[in-house]
Design a protein around this motif. Structure first.
Motif, mmCIF file in Angstrom:
data_model
loop_
_atom_site.group_PDB
_atom_site.id
_atom_site.type_symbol
_atom_site.label_atom_id
_atom_site.label_comp_id
_atom_site.label_asym_id
_atom_site.label_seq_id
_atom_site.Cartn_x
_atom_site.Cartn_y
_atom_site.Cartn_z
ATOM 1 N N LYS A 100 0.861 -1.194 0.000
ATOM 2 C CA LYS A 100 0.000 0.000 0.000
ATOM 3 C C LYS A 100 0.890 1.235 0.000
ATOM 4 N N PRO A 101 0.398 2.354 -0.521
ATOM 5 C CA PRO A 101 1.202 3.589 -0.513
ATOM 6 C C PRO A 101 1.564 4.018 0.909
ATOM 7 N N MET A 102 2.737 4.594 1.034
ATOM 8 C CA MET A 102 3.175 5.133 2.310
ATOM 9 C C MET A 102 2.427 6.440 2.560
ATOM 10 N N VAL A 103 2.069 6.660 3.809
ATOM 11 C CA VAL A 103 1.345 7.861 4.214
ATOM 12 C C VAL A 103 2.258 8.691 5.101
ATOM 13 N N ALA A 104 2.373 9.983 4.800
ATOM 14 C CA ALA A 104 3.208 10.883 5.603
ATOM 15 C C ALA A 104 2.462 11.301 6.867
ATOM 16 N N LEU A 105 3.195 11.354 7.968
ATOM 17 C CA LEU A 105 2.650 11.798 9.253
ATOM 18 C C LEU A 105 3.511 12.924 9.804
ATOM 19 N N ALA A 106 2.912 13.835 10.528
ATOM 20 C CA ALA A 106 3.661 14.882 11.216
ATOM 21 C C ALA A 106 4.165 14.373 12.562
ATOM 22 N N GLU A 107 3.429 13.425 13.133
ATOM 23 C CA GLU A 107 3.825 12.803 14.398
ATOM 24 C C GLU A 107 3.299 11.381 14.414
ATOM 25 N N ALA A 108 3.875 10.570 15.288
ATOM 26 C CA ALA A 108 3.479 9.165 15.340
ATOM 27 C C ALA A 108 3.698 8.606 16.740
ATOM 28 N N GLU A 109 2.884 7.637 17.076
ATOM 29 C CA GLU A 109 3.018 6.916 18.344
ATOM 30 C C GLU A 109 3.848 5.661 18.076
ATOM 31 N N GLY B 121 8.728 3.333 24.164
ATOM 32 C CA GLY B 121 7.775 3.941 23.242
ATOM 33 C C GLY B 121 7.472 5.379 23.588
ATOM 34 N N GLY B 122 6.614 5.986 22.781
ATOM 35 C CA GLY B 122 6.189 7.363 23.006
ATOM 36 C C GLY B 122 5.891 8.047 21.686
ATOM 37 N N GLN B 123 5.641 9.308 21.773
ATOM 38 C CA GLN B 123 5.290 10.131 20.611
ATOM 39 C C GLN B 123 6.538 10.766 20.007
ATOM 40 N N ILE B 124 6.692 10.649 18.677
ATOM 41 C CA ILE B 124 7.754 11.375 17.988
ATOM 42 C C ILE B 124 7.108 12.277 16.949
ATOM 43 N N LYS B 125 7.884 13.267 16.487
ATOM 44 C CA LYS B 125 7.352 14.174 15.463
ATOM 45 C C LYS B 125 8.469 14.611 14.522
ATOM 46 N N VAL B 126 8.058 15.059 13.355
ATOM 47 C CA VAL B 126 9.011 15.597 12.392
ATOM 48 C C VAL B 126 9.739 16.762 13.073
ATOM 49 N N GLY B 127 11.056 16.802 12.927
ATOM 50 C CA GLY B 127 11.876 17.843 13.550
ATOM 51 C C GLY B 127 12.546 17.405 14.832
#
Length: 153
Positions: A15-24, A140-146
């Motif tokens: 399936k196509p990759m989906v861009a996220l600004a943040e992820a768990e 684990g935890g939340q990461i984000k672009v930047g």
């Protein structure tokens, strides 16, 4: 120290990759919503560790585009994270931290003919020895672009 430039997931193999600004990021699984976190990725049934999170350097993709004239966008690499400013190969066997997340860098992410076939671009040879790394999630935890990426001592 480097930074996270892009975060991508795919809900199912091919399936196509989906861009996220943040992820768990989930301990023992990977990125929430990604095919490898729910064990439905193309290589999920293969033995071995290092299938939770994959990472590639944006500099590699830029070099392939510049030196070979092959447009190669971050989502096309099918890696979860794209970084800038940090060499990834020397991190194998170490731990890295991205925000609150700690990843155990298990092994190199070797390029495969499947990726080349999916893209219809001759990227297999240009990715040899620089297709990224495979990691397991320790914390684990939340990461984000930047977010910054640092080696855990």
């Amino acid at each position: 120290m480097g930074t996270v430039e892009h975060i991508h997931i795919a809900s199912e193999a091919a399936k196509p990759m989906v861009a996220l600004a943040e992820a768990e990021i989930l301990v023992g699984q990977g990125i929430e919503g990604d095919r490898y976190a729910d064990k439905s990725g193309r290589y999920s049934d293969y033995p071995g560790a290092g299938r939770h999170v994959t990472i590639i350097e944006i500099e590699v993709l830029e070099d392939i585009a510049q030196s070979l004239g092959i447009a190669f966008l971050p989502h096309e690499s099918r890696r979860n994270l794209t970084t800038r400013g940090i060499r990834l190969n020397p991190l194998v066997g170490k731990k890295v931290q991205i925000g609150p997340v700690v990843l155990d860098v298990i092994r190199f992410c070797d390029p495969c003919a499947y990726l080349q076939t999916m893209l219809g671009k001759p990227v297999l040879k240009p990715l040899v020895d620089r297709a990224g790394i495979r990691c397991d999630v320790i914390t684990g935890g939340q990461i984000k672009v930047g977010d910054s990426i640092t080696v855990v001592e």
